[in-house]
Design a protein around this motif. Structure first.
Motif, short mmCIF file in Angstrom:
data_model
loop_
_atom_site.label_atom_id
_atom_site.label_comp_id
_atom_site.label_asym_id
_atom_site.label_seq_id
_atom_site.Cartn_x
_atom_site.Cartn_y
_atom_site.Cartn_z
N VAL A 19 19.20 -30.03 27.33
CA VAL A 19 19.92 -29.17 28.28
C VAL A 19 20.34 -27.88 27.59
N ASP A 20 20.90 -28.00 26.40
CA ASP A 20 21.34 -26.83 25.63
C ASP A 20 20.18 -25.86 25.41
N SER A 21 19.02 -26.39 25.05
CA SER A 21 17.84 -25.56 24.80
C SER A 21 17.39 -24.81 26.06
N VAL A 22 17.32 -25.52 27.18
CA VAL A 22 16.90 -24.88 28.43
C VAL A 22 17.90 -23.81 28.86
N LEU A 23 19.18 -24.11 28.76
CA LEU A 23 20.19 -23.14 29.17
C LEU A 23 20.17 -21.90 28.26
N ASP A 24 19.95 -22.12 26.97
CA ASP A 24 19.82 -20.98 26.05
C ASP A 24 18.63 -20.10 26.45
N GLU A 25 17.48 -20.73 26.76
CA GLU A 25 16.29 -19.99 27.17
C GLU A 25 16.55 -19.16 28.42
N ARG A 26 17.39 -19.66 29.31
CA ARG A 26 17.67 -18.97 30.57
C ARG A 26 18.90 -18.05 30.47
N ASP A 27 19.45 -17.94 29.27
CA ASP A 27 20.65 -17.10 29.04
C ASP A 27 21.82 -17.48 29.95
N ILE A 28 22.01 -18.79 30.12
CA ILE A 28 23.12 -19.30 30.92
C ILE A 28 24.27 -19.61 29.97
N PRO A 29 25.41 -18.97 30.14
CA PRO A 29 26.54 -19.24 29.25
C PRO A 29 27.05 -20.66 29.44
N HIS A 30 27.27 -21.36 28.33
CA HIS A 30 27.72 -22.75 28.41
C HIS A 30 28.30 -23.19 27.07
N LEU A 31 29.00 -24.31 27.11
CA LEU A 31 29.58 -24.91 25.93
C LEU A 31 29.33 -26.41 25.99
N MET A 32 28.78 -26.96 24.91
CA MET A 32 28.56 -28.40 24.83
C MET A 32 29.75 -28.99 24.07
N ARG A 33 30.41 -29.98 24.65
CA ARG A 33 31.57 -30.57 24.01
C ARG A 33 31.34 -32.07 23.84
N SER A 34 31.17 -32.51 22.60
CA SER A 34 30.95 -33.92 22.30
C SER A 34 32.25 -34.70 22.41
N TYR A 35 32.15 -35.94 22.86
CA TYR A 35 33.31 -36.83 22.90
C TYR A 35 33.50 -37.57 21.59
N HIS A 36 32.64 -37.30 20.61
CA HIS A 36 32.72 -38.02 19.34
C HIS A 36 34.05 -37.73 18.64
N ASP A 37 34.68 -38.77 18.17
CA ASP A 37 35.92 -38.65 17.41
C ASP A 37 35.74 -39.47 16.14
N SER A 38 35.67 -38.79 15.00
CA SER A 38 35.38 -39.49 13.76
C SER A 38 36.46 -40.52 13.41
N ALA A 39 37.67 -40.33 13.88
CA ALA A 39 38.73 -41.30 13.60
C ALA A 39 38.43 -42.65 14.26
N TYR A 40 37.70 -42.60 15.38
CA TYR A 40 37.36 -43.83 16.09
C TYR A 40 35.87 -44.12 16.01
#
Length: 81
Positions: A19-40
């Motif tokens: 998704v990130d790659s396609v949106l970058d190609e289309r110049d669509i502004p976006h932010l990917m936010r992972s739910y990963h928490d290293s503490a858990y």
């Protein structure tokens, strides 16, 4: 600048990268936010999804269409030939 909002929850890191790659190609502004928490050790990702995509609301429909296309492609690739 437009307000950024949650658009969708992503299922996996692979899906997020596609998704990130396609949106970058289309110049669509976006932010990917992972739910990963290293503490858990990433335990929330098994229940809540990999993370989420955030973007201006004006791009919601286009982003959701990209995600659906990627899911459709993955499903057809998984089908036995």
């Amino acid at each position: 600048m437009e307000k950024i909002e949650k658009i969708a929850v992503l299922d996996s890191e692979v899906q997020a990268e596609l998704v990130d790659s396609v949106l970058d190609e289309r110049d669509i502004p976006h932010l990917m936010r992972s739910y990963h928490d290293s503490a858990y050790d990433g335990i929330f990702q098994t229940h809540a999804g990999w993370g989420q995509i955030e973007a201006p609301a004006a791009f919601r429909d286009e982003i959701l269409a990209v995600i659906e296309d990627i899911k459709r492609q993955a499903a057809s690739d998984a089908q036995p030939q």
